[in-house]
Design an enzyme around this catalytic site. Structure first.
Site, mmCIF file in Angstrom:
data_model
loop_
_atom_site.group_PDB
_atom_site.id
_atom_site.type_symbol
_atom_site.label_atom_id
_atom_site.label_comp_id
_atom_site.label_asym_id
_atom_site.label_seq_id
_atom_site.Cartn_x
_atom_site.Cartn_y
_atom_site.Cartn_z
ATOM 1 N N TYR A 32 34.942 14.645 39.901
ATOM 2 C CA TYR A 32 35.180 13.392 39.190
ATOM 3 C C TYR A 32 35.120 13.564 37.673
ATOM 4 C CZ TYR A 32 30.094 13.615 39.605
ATOM 5 O OH TYR A 32 28.789 14.049 39.595
ATOM 6 N N THR A 64 26.305 20.008 44.652
ATOM 7 C CA THR A 64 26.582 18.576 44.813
ATOM 8 C C THR A 64 26.697 17.858 43.480
ATOM 9 O OG1 THR A 64 24.254 17.967 44.828
ATOM 10 C CG2 THR A 64 25.276 18.485 46.965
ATOM 11 N N ASP A 65 26.064 18.363 42.454
ATOM 12 C CA ASP A 65 25.966 17.723 41.146
ATOM 13 C C ASP A 65 25.105 16.466 41.197
ATOM 14 O OD1 ASP A 65 26.603 17.986 38.365
ATOM 15 O OD2 ASP A 65 27.822 16.199 38.557
ATOM 16 N N TRP A 66 24.337 16.323 42.245
ATOM 17 C CA TRP A 66 23.416 15.192 42.340
ATOM 18 C C TRP A 66 22.359 15.338 41.258
ATOM 19 C CZ3 TRP A 66 18.253 14.276 43.083
ATOM 20 C CH2 TRP A 66 17.911 12.963 43.411
#
Length: 113
Positions: A32, A64-66
């Protein structure tokens, strides 16, 4: 930077060259951030993922880039982001390379040591 510049740019080609030499890693994460699309499936990122995989999958890891900081559009669903990896990497052995073996090598982790 959005995906509008294409895979032929000097920067992207430089990354591919460094990956081929084993001098750079690519982390599949946060599509994103570079997509021109406002939500999943971020189809404009697919060509980049495919090109990186064809170039040198031994230099790719996944994350995940969480907790998803700096999201400028709709907050992505983590399960949907995980499913993108299955779309980009349908081959199970290649996924194991990206999810397990490459991170072990990058971090110097020896599961038997």
């Amino acid at each position: 930077q959005q995906c509008t510049l294409g895979i032929q740019t000097k920067g992207f080609q430089g990354l591919l060259s460094l990956m081929q030499e084993g001098r750079a890693w690519e982390k599949f994460t946060a599509p994103y951030r570079i997509s021109g699309m406002k939500s999943l499936p971020y189809e404009d990122v697919n060509l980049y993922a495919k090109t990186l995989l064809e170039n040198n999958p031994n230099q790719i890891i996944w994350g995940t880039d969480w907790p998803h900081v700096m999201v400028k559009n709709a907050m992505p669903n983590d399960a949907d982001l995980c499913n993108l990896l299955f779309d980009w990497v349908p081959d199970e052995a290649l996924r194991e390379l990206i999810l397990v073996k490459n991170p072990e090598r990058l971090s110097g982790f020896d599961p038997f040591g």
